[in-house]
Scaffold this active site. Sequence first.
Site, PDB file in Angstrom:
ATOM      1  N   GLY A 177      28.384  29.204  45.454  1.00 45.40           N
ATOM      2  CA  GLY A 177      29.478  29.823  44.704  1.00 45.40           C
ATOM      3  C   GLY A 177      30.338  30.642  45.632  1.00 45.40           C
ATOM      4  O   GLY A 177      30.325  30.431  46.846  1.00 45.40           O
ATOM      5  N   ASN A 178      31.101  31.549  45.055  1.00 43.98           N
ATOM      6  CA  ASN A 178      31.912  32.447  45.894  1.00 43.98           C
ATOM      7  C   ASN A 178      32.105  33.770  45.166  1.00 43.98           C
ATOM      8  O   ASN A 178      31.646  33.943  44.041  1.00 43.98           O
ATOM      9  CB  ASN A 178      33.243  31.783  46.266  1.00 43.98           C
ATOM     10  CG  ASN A 178      34.039  31.404  45.031  1.00 43.98           C
ATOM     11  OD1 ASN A 178      34.463  32.261  44.269  1.00 43.98           O
ATOM     12  ND2 ASN A 178      34.221  30.088  44.826  1.00 43.98           N
ATOM     13  N   PHE A 179      32.778  34.698  45.815  1.00 49.16           N
ATOM     14  CA  PHE A 179      32.859  36.068  45.299  1.00 49.16           C
ATOM     15  C   PHE A 179      33.981  36.306  44.296  1.00 49.16           C
ATOM     16  O   PHE A 179      34.268  37.438  43.943  1.00 49.16           O
ATOM     17  CB  PHE A 179      33.001  37.057  46.463  1.00 49.16           C
ATOM     18  CG  PHE A 179      31.755  37.170  47.294  1.00 49.16           C
ATOM     19  CD1 PHE A 179      30.567  37.599  46.722  1.00 49.16           C
ATOM     20  CD2 PHE A 179      31.764  36.845  48.644  1.00 49.16           C
ATOM     21  CE1 PHE A 179      29.413  37.708  47.471  1.00 49.16           C
ATOM     22  CE2 PHE A 179      30.613  36.953  49.400  1.00 49.16           C
ATOM     23  CZ  PHE A 179      29.427  37.378  48.822  1.00 49.16           C
ATOM     24  N   ALA A 208      38.936  29.972  41.948  1.00 47.26           N
ATOM     25  CA  ALA A 208      38.448  29.742  43.300  1.00 47.26           C
ATOM     26  C   ALA A 208      37.391  28.638  43.188  1.00 47.26           C
ATOM     27  O   ALA A 208      36.206  28.909  43.014  1.00 47.26           O
ATOM     28  CB  ALA A 208      37.851  31.023  43.859  1.00 47.26           C
TER      29      ALA A 208
END
Length: 399
Positions: free
Chosen positions: A210-212, A277
């Site tokens: 995943g990402n932030f 994102a």
Amino acid sequence: MNNLKGKHIILGISGGIAAYKSVTLLRLLVKAGAEVQVVITPNGKEFITPVTLSSLSGNPVISDFFTANTGEWHSHVSLGIWADAMIVAPATASTLAKMANGVADNMLVTTYLSSRCPVFVAPAMDLDMMAHPTTTRNLATLRADGVRIIEPAAGELASHLVGRGRMEEPENIAAVLNDFFGEGRPLAGRKVLVTAGPTYERIDPVRFIGNFSTGKMGYAIAAEAAKQGAEVVLVSGPTALADPEGVTTIRIESARQMLDEVLAHFADSDIAVMCAAVADYAPANYVDRKIKREHDDVDSIALVKNPDIAASVGKEKKPGQILVGFALETDNAEAHAREKLARKNLDMIVVNSLADAGAGFGTDTNKVTVISRDKTEDFALKDKREVAKDIIDCIIRYL
Ligand code: C5P
């Protein structure tokens, strides 16, 4: 009629033959998504039954100050605060006179006196009552008090006399209310699709790539578009945020799921803002049990490329549809963003440079540059809600 969706409307009915048309008005308002509370005068009940009105509105009809058998008091004060608009239709000569002079001897007038919202009246009476100086005076008083008069039409009246006094048709009254809620809301009647948040790509049942991204920017854009009158669908990856008010929020997990939802809604949209994102890669093979250090000895995860959602939408785009993308860049931001604008067939791209403190992921603030084919606009560092307003304003100017 989509400006009425979710609006709280008090429908006041007084005792005139035109009360039968209020049933149609009520149906139109409910069909348009408004929540309607009917308040009827004692005379109104002689013309139309509360059972019909409560069935159609889905709410008990208020007429008396108290429920006789329980002594329960009906609060006109909370009703007045709850409402976004009040419409009195039909408004008889007597009800207009009471409203103009504060004669609060029934729930309708009492509710009117407690209301903080815009009030509309649709007069209905015989032509001589309508033309009487008393009625003219009362209407002038109400107008001066800020009440909006939906003028009656001329035509055949219940008395078979022909003249001015016919209540405006329910379709036109509903349209007046719809236009009122659309005023100053430039996206009224438009459908906006927004993506937000990260995507999670499962490795096994407990792990993901995943990402932030927190989703704050996309949620703020969805909320702002709704505030400007748009019908908004938000397709969101996993976030800790509550669904924005007045927005249809669809929660997904992976890029593939986001693509499916976006494609299902895009054809119907006027504007799409791709703020998510999206993870660029997903594990090639999902392992359907927890990978164990002791047995599996994994030292690498094979990846496959995820679909580019913005680019897929860009291929589907028809004339008149507007597609807005985002770009998070570390260097040479404008040049990279312009290249993306062309490659993904976007109309506009919002650039946040990671070089700016307080911009990008996780923060409550952002600093953006909005680029379209022939224009570049720089904005200062601001709260993401204000940035959302700048972006939506850019889109409105582009329309
Ligand atoms: O190519 P890049 O990831 O920088 O492009 C960013 C823009 O493309 C954003 O609008 C983002 O929401 C969108 N995007 C997408 N699907 C992807 C990757 C990016 O919709 N797989």
